[in-house]
Design an enzyme around this catalytic site. Sequence first.
Site, mmCIF file in Angstrom:
data_model
loop_
_atom_site.group_PDB
_atom_site.id
_atom_site.type_symbol
_atom_site.label_atom_id
_atom_site.label_comp_id
_atom_site.label_asym_id
_atom_site.label_seq_id
_atom_site.Cartn_x
_atom_site.Cartn_y
_atom_site.Cartn_z
ATOM 1 C CG HIS A 100 -1.786 1.253 1.257
ATOM 2 N ND1 HIS A 100 -1.504 2.314 2.094
ATOM 3 C CD2 HIS A 100 -2.876 1.619 0.540
ATOM 4 C CE1 HIS A 100 -2.399 3.267 1.902
ATOM 5 N NE2 HIS A 100 -3.238 2.880 0.961
ATOM 6 C CG ASN A 151 -1.772 6.068 -0.480
ATOM 7 O OD1 ASN A 151 -2.846 6.361 -1.002
ATOM 8 N ND2 ASN A 151 -1.284 6.750 0.546
#
Length: 883
Positions: free
Chosen positions: A730, A734
């Site tokens: 992530h 991100n």
Amino acid sequence: MGYCPSSKMFNKAMVKFCAKPKTKAKGMVEESKDKKKIKGTVILMKKNVLDMNDLKASLLDRVHEFFGKGVSLQLISAVHTDPANGLRGKLGKPEYLEKWVTTITPLTAGETKFSVTFEWDETIGVPGAFIIKNHHHSQFYLRTVTLEDVPGHGRVHFVCNSWVYPAHRYKYDRVFFSNKTYLPFQTPESLRKYREEELVNLRGNGKGKLNEWDRVYDYDSYNDLGMPEKGQNFARPVLGGSQECPYPRRGRTGRKPHKKDPNTESRLFLLSLNIYVPRDERFNLVKFSDFLAYALKSLFQILIPEIAAVCDKTINEFDSFQDVLDLYEGGVKLPNDATLKKIRDCLPWEMIRELVRNDGERLMKFPMPAVIKEDRSAWRTDEEFGRETLAGVNPVIISRLQEFPPASKLDPKAYGNQKSTITKEDIEMNMNGLTVEGALKSNKFFILNHHDGLMPHLRKINSTSTKTYATRTLFLLQDVGTLKPLAIELSLPHPQGDNHGAVSKVFTPAEVGIEGSVWQLAKAYAAVNDSGYHQLICHWLNTHAVIEPFIIASNRQLSVVHPIYKLLHPHFRDTMNINALARQTLINAGGVLELTVFPGRYALEMSASIYRTWVFTDQALPVDLVKRGMAVLDSSCPNGLRLLIEDYPYAVDGLEIWSAIETWVTEYCSFYYQSDEIVKEDNEIQSWWAEIRNEGHGDLKDEPWWPEMKTRAELIEACTIIIWVASALHAAVNFGQYPYAGYLPNRPTVSRRFMPEPGTPEYAELEKDPDLAFLKTITAQFQTLLGVSLIEVLSRHSADEIYLGQRDTPEWTSDAEPLAAFERFGNKLVEIENRIMDRNNDSRLKNRTGPVKMPYTLLYPNTTDYSREGGLTGKGIPNSISI
């Protein structure tokens, strides 16, 4: 800490006129002089602190104290059972928190310490849990409870980290366990029923609307995205529970069906942030304050008409690249007073401050994105275009080309001939003397392939204002380790029908003239594909959505004292909350994602079709790299893999992170599971895994790749993958969003017209003013303001961030060996930090910084950072998907 004078005066008055109501309890203590006393310390945060000094709550809690309705704690023995109470642990006498009325509470968010004194005798022995009852008007956040000098044992510590609502809100006792860790069969008899009953409470009964004090974790489909009351354009299919739209499950809210469509769950008011998730899953005050900006920026769909009035000569268009740069160097003038009033009427002042910057006169003055900070034009180079497939915000798609021309896996009966039309003649002139066969044999061919994923949806997508292609981009690995673009193929569905195949055009590199302008546009179309796929699939689906079922199942099936719960719990922080808010304002019909990413209203439908191919075990980084052909098995190399692009920053850093996580998980699991038999006989683990497969990811339950969870190796593999996805993966997809895509020409999210054909006005415009033609093709001005404002917030670390290798409490377990293993894990991550910085300073590694002079730090763990400052740093791996 700040204190409220009026609060001090109130405290004095309460003491003077109300006195302390516990005289009876004191008398009872005095009558039992032969019994020993245990001193306890309770750390909590009052509701009035977390709500910026809610004086009403503070007053009512004190009034309740005066009438003897305080906060009581009752110890539960870990060693002695009570036959009269179903062989549950023997209960001590309820005792109350002391000096609640006179304890001064700071205005700012902070902890308050209370004392409690327990009577103790040998019939209690060592406490293993306690029951807490809140007889106040308001809830509070219980952090820890510590008992000092328990006879024959010493110190006993309880890590609670939970909201405790008034007792009448619960149909059961709130029970908290000490920080001891037990497999189910190891649980003391006195605590066993408490352990089992707590899990029953967390599962709920599957009925009714859930309220903020409910602690229920349950499953539902994504049936809350549509808005049937707005007409057919705002209707959306239910995701999950069907072969047509399979999807991971999300947390149930229990809201009633929509009046106009019983298959759609009714929605809250658009601006409401009060969507149900279990209270302990919601943001704390610090995180919520940081997140207010995210909610505000989602409001731009309301403000579009007002912003249009203050835009310059061409409404909804950037007239030049300088116009784009002005977003960072100058900003856009604030809308008129009526517009600001509209915002204020919707939101509290704290949120307004997040939007109106410090100068008080400029709206949306963005920080300078890192990709243009050092050089305003280097993003346009072919070298940077290639580098970002390896070290950008989406470095997880690039794959090795193993056959030429590239083939398609789409069903030829449905989609006809989808094989690439790129020929040897198109590319060999640019291959540094290599032939196609030579490049294939020497592993120098790579492809960014967005053909098969998009082609089935392209006809629908292009029926909207979006005009885009399915793309294939071919690269050659050069001797210096960089990727050189060779060709970009733009494909459309055949006008006579899908079964007739694709209509494709191939574009090759050029630097000057109309050919150079066409090439820049071709790269933009490929970037649009990659941006949309990144946001929908690599980011939302493959991290946020797929992890939520693991969170729900862990809370439903694993006790808080289970070792695997303690291992995984830090990696679930805030995820259900951010996902719920995403359903409310981001991925909903007409939400920010649909407004700013090219698939528009078909975005989530497209992600559902791609979820069909999701494989849990493929999420392991080594497996993923081998599957994409980016690495081959080689026992002589670290991690048993040899990268075919040695300077692949995401993979190089990622494999070190993966190895550290895997080692930590292996050491941890091996401490509790000495054999495969223990895994098989662990009923909580078996129920957990069965529920993940059959409920959470139930649409894929019959897939053959699911681990059986019968061995320790399978448990280690599953936990390593979960932690990797929630933390490092992530972080990689991100936190680079703003540094790379904050300058939208570098990562456009929409294309609004097709490649200009010779002889058309658009082609003439491209010849005359290529920059203007480029800007008219990619994301419009309004969408840019909305999209960039969103990713600025999503790319920020919150001030309360807890990074990989850190825990929010040092005493999360009482077992020394797991604590030592976790310390080794942290030390390993610090070593990785140092190696990442060394690689970034190595000028031989061209992909570490590239032409834009932007070091790759997205997988820099930041384990050494305890500053709690957060911000737009472009580095750091949080423990969880928290934004």
